[in-house]
Design an enzyme around this catalytic site. Sequence first.
Site, PDB file in Angstrom:
ATOM      1  N   ARG A   8       0.979  -1.193   0.095  1.00 38.30           N
ATOM      2  CA  ARG A   8      -0.092   0.074   0.072  1.00 38.30           C
ATOM      3  C   ARG A   8       0.858   1.172   0.049  1.00 38.30           C
ATOM      4  O   ARG A   8       1.967   1.354   0.803  1.00 38.30           O
ATOM      5  CB  ARG A   8      -1.129   0.006   1.207  1.00 38.30           C
ATOM      6  CG  ARG A   8      -1.865   1.096   1.285  1.00 38.30           C
ATOM      7  CD  ARG A   8      -2.749   1.259   2.591  1.00 38.30           C
ATOM      8  NE  ARG A   8      -3.398   2.454   2.685  1.00 38.30           N
ATOM      9  CZ  ARG A   8      -3.837   2.798   3.764  1.00 38.30           C
ATOM     10  NH1 ARG A   8      -3.623   2.124   4.844  1.00 38.30           N
ATOM     11  NH2 ARG A   8      -4.431   4.128   3.687  1.00 38.30           N
ATOM     12  N   HIS A   9       0.412   2.065  -0.478  1.00 39.29           N
ATOM     13  CA  HIS A   9       1.201   3.586  -0.946  1.00 39.29           C
ATOM     14  C   HIS A   9       1.660   4.243   0.788  1.00 39.29           C
ATOM     15  O   HIS A   9       0.794   4.003   1.676  1.00 39.29           O
ATOM     16  CB  HIS A   9       0.553   4.504  -1.513  1.00 39.29           C
ATOM     17  CG  HIS A   9      -0.807   5.033  -0.876  1.00 39.29           C
ATOM     18  ND1 HIS A   9      -1.069   5.858   0.076  1.00 39.29           N
ATOM     19  CD2 HIS A   9      -2.141   4.419  -1.153  1.00 39.29           C
ATOM     20  CE1 HIS A   9      -2.413   6.083   0.378  1.00 39.29           C
ATOM     21  NE2 HIS A   9      -2.916   5.145  -0.306  1.00 39.29           N
ATOM     22  N   GLY A  10       2.353   5.273   0.748  1.00 37.76           N
ATOM     23  CA  GLY A  10       2.673   5.717   1.953  1.00 37.76           C
ATOM     24  C   GLY A  10       1.621   6.774   2.526  1.00 37.76           C
ATOM     25  O   GLY A  10       0.849   6.974   1.646  1.00 37.76           O
ATOM     26  N   GLU A  11       1.744   7.155   3.501  1.00 37.17           N
ATOM     27  CA  GLU A  11       0.653   8.049   4.256  1.00 37.17           C
ATOM     28  C   GLU A  11       0.663   9.248   3.541  1.00 37.17           C
ATOM     29  O   GLU A  11       1.593   9.737   3.124  1.00 37.17           O
ATOM     30  CB  GLU A  11       1.123   8.260   5.637  1.00 37.17           C
ATOM     31  CG  GLU A  11       0.266   9.451   6.456  1.00 37.17           C
ATOM     32  CD  GLU A  11       0.707   9.629   7.625  1.00 37.17           C
ATOM     33  OE1 GLU A  11       0.602   8.919   8.818  1.00 37.17           O
ATOM     34  OE2 GLU A  11       1.312  10.882   7.772  1.00 37.17           O
ATOM     35  N   GLN A  13      -1.315  13.343   2.948  1.00 40.42           N
ATOM     36  CA  GLN A  13      -1.934  14.475   3.397  1.00 40.42           C
ATOM     37  C   GLN A  13      -3.627  14.137   3.878  1.00 40.42           C
ATOM     38  O   GLN A  13      -3.640  14.621   5.074  1.00 40.42           O
ATOM     39  CB  GLN A  13      -1.905  15.736   2.588  1.00 40.42           C
ATOM     40  CG  GLN A  13      -2.220  17.003   3.404  1.00 40.42           C
ATOM     41  CD  GLN A  13      -1.202  17.301   4.556  1.00 40.42           C
ATOM     42  OE1 GLN A  13       0.049  17.033   4.482  1.00 40.42           O
ATOM     43  NE2 GLN A  13      -1.847  17.555   5.747  1.00 40.42           N
ATOM     44  N   ASN A  15      -5.024  11.229   4.342  1.00 39.10           N
ATOM     45  CA  ASN A  15      -4.906  10.108   5.240  1.00 39.10           C
ATOM     46  C   ASN A  15      -4.971  10.978   6.741  1.00 39.10           C
ATOM     47  O   ASN A  15      -5.751  10.465   7.454  1.00 39.10           O
ATOM     48  CB  ASN A  15      -3.934   9.264   5.078  1.00 39.10           C
ATOM     49  CG  ASN A  15      -4.118   8.119   3.868  1.00 39.10           C
ATOM     50  OD1 ASN A  15      -2.792   7.990   3.503  1.00 39.10           O
ATOM     51  ND2 ASN A  15      -5.248   7.982   3.428  1.00 39.10           N
ATOM     52  N   ARG A  58      -0.091   9.346  -5.541  1.00 38.70           N
ATOM     53  CA  ARG A  58       0.275   8.719  -4.337  1.00 38.70           C
ATOM     54  C   ARG A  58       0.965   7.554  -4.208  1.00 38.70           C
ATOM     55  O   ARG A  58       2.081   7.290  -3.570  1.00 38.70           O
ATOM     56  CB  ARG A  58      -0.954   8.671  -3.192  1.00 38.70           C
ATOM     57  CG  ARG A  58      -1.836   7.828  -3.451  1.00 38.70           C
ATOM     58  CD  ARG A  58      -3.092   8.056  -2.426  1.00 38.70           C
ATOM     59  NE  ARG A  58      -4.201   7.409  -2.551  1.00 38.70           N
ATOM     60  CZ  ARG A  58      -5.546   7.595  -3.162  1.00 38.70           C
ATOM     61  NH1 ARG A  58      -5.181   8.644  -4.042  1.00 38.70           N
ATOM     62  NH2 ARG A  58      -6.520   6.666  -3.061  1.00 38.70           N
ATOM     63  N   GLU A  82      -7.509   2.914  -6.697  1.00 33.01           N
ATOM     64  CA  GLU A  82      -8.264   2.523  -5.717  1.00 33.01           C
ATOM     65  C   GLU A  82      -9.740   2.606  -5.882  1.00 33.01           C
ATOM     66  O   GLU A  82     -10.035   3.006  -7.225  1.00 33.01           O
ATOM     67  CB  GLU A  82      -8.159   3.764  -4.611  1.00 33.01           C
ATOM     68  CG  GLU A  82      -9.025   3.906  -3.284  1.00 33.01           C
ATOM     69  CD  GLU A  82      -8.625   2.495  -2.687  1.00 33.01           C
ATOM     70  OE1 GLU A  82      -9.200   1.514  -2.998  1.00 33.01           O
ATOM     71  OE2 GLU A  82      -8.241   2.502  -1.211  1.00 33.01           O
TER      72      GLU A  82
END
EC number: 5.4.2.-
Length: 215
Positions: A8-11, A13, A15, A58, A82
């Site tokens: 899964r992508h990084g955190e 804004q 999120n 992202r 997504e």
Amino acid sequence: MLQVYLVRHGETQWNAERRIQGQSDSPLTAKGEQQAMQVATRAKELGITHIISSDLGRTRRTVEIIAQACGCDIIFDSRLRELNMGVLEKSHIDSLTEEEENWRRQLVNGTVDGRIPEGESMQELSDRVNAALESCRDLPQGSRPLLVSHGIALGCLVSTILGLPAWAERRLRLRNCSISRVDYQESLWLSSGWVVETAGDISHLDAPALDELQR
């Protein structure tokens, strides 16, 4: 046996702000960039040969960091995007009306044919992410691909491999930059085809990762 790693992508804004992303986008936070660097180190250790990614911003930024570590080219595949969350995209999760919250809960509580207006159903999501996974079987013998996608998309993929319907209750936690692995194999004691080896590993991360519905 073909091993496919799922990240899964990084955190981002949104999120951190508790906004619903879907196929809309926001940049990685500083923490998200750090998570991507940590998963990149792990990916290099795993001997990744191919990187296949959602084409949203992202995931693009996440795989840029991973590819630098692995020395792999990136293939962008829109099937790994997504879930399209329709009219709720960009909304703050705490600002939803009762009706909007009911739409959102359909995606969590296992509602057959649940769908946010102007968005996708979980079955439509499942069809495209599973097709993207199947494409990995066409890679050269000995390949070890890494697929980079999103929380709901990857959760749906892993759950359907386990035999659950695409719209089943969401009970799998996949945090930002978690690693999962699925294998394609013939086995005496497992159903032939795709099997889940691991899901949601965050042992490579040095700080807690968010777990929010907005992906």
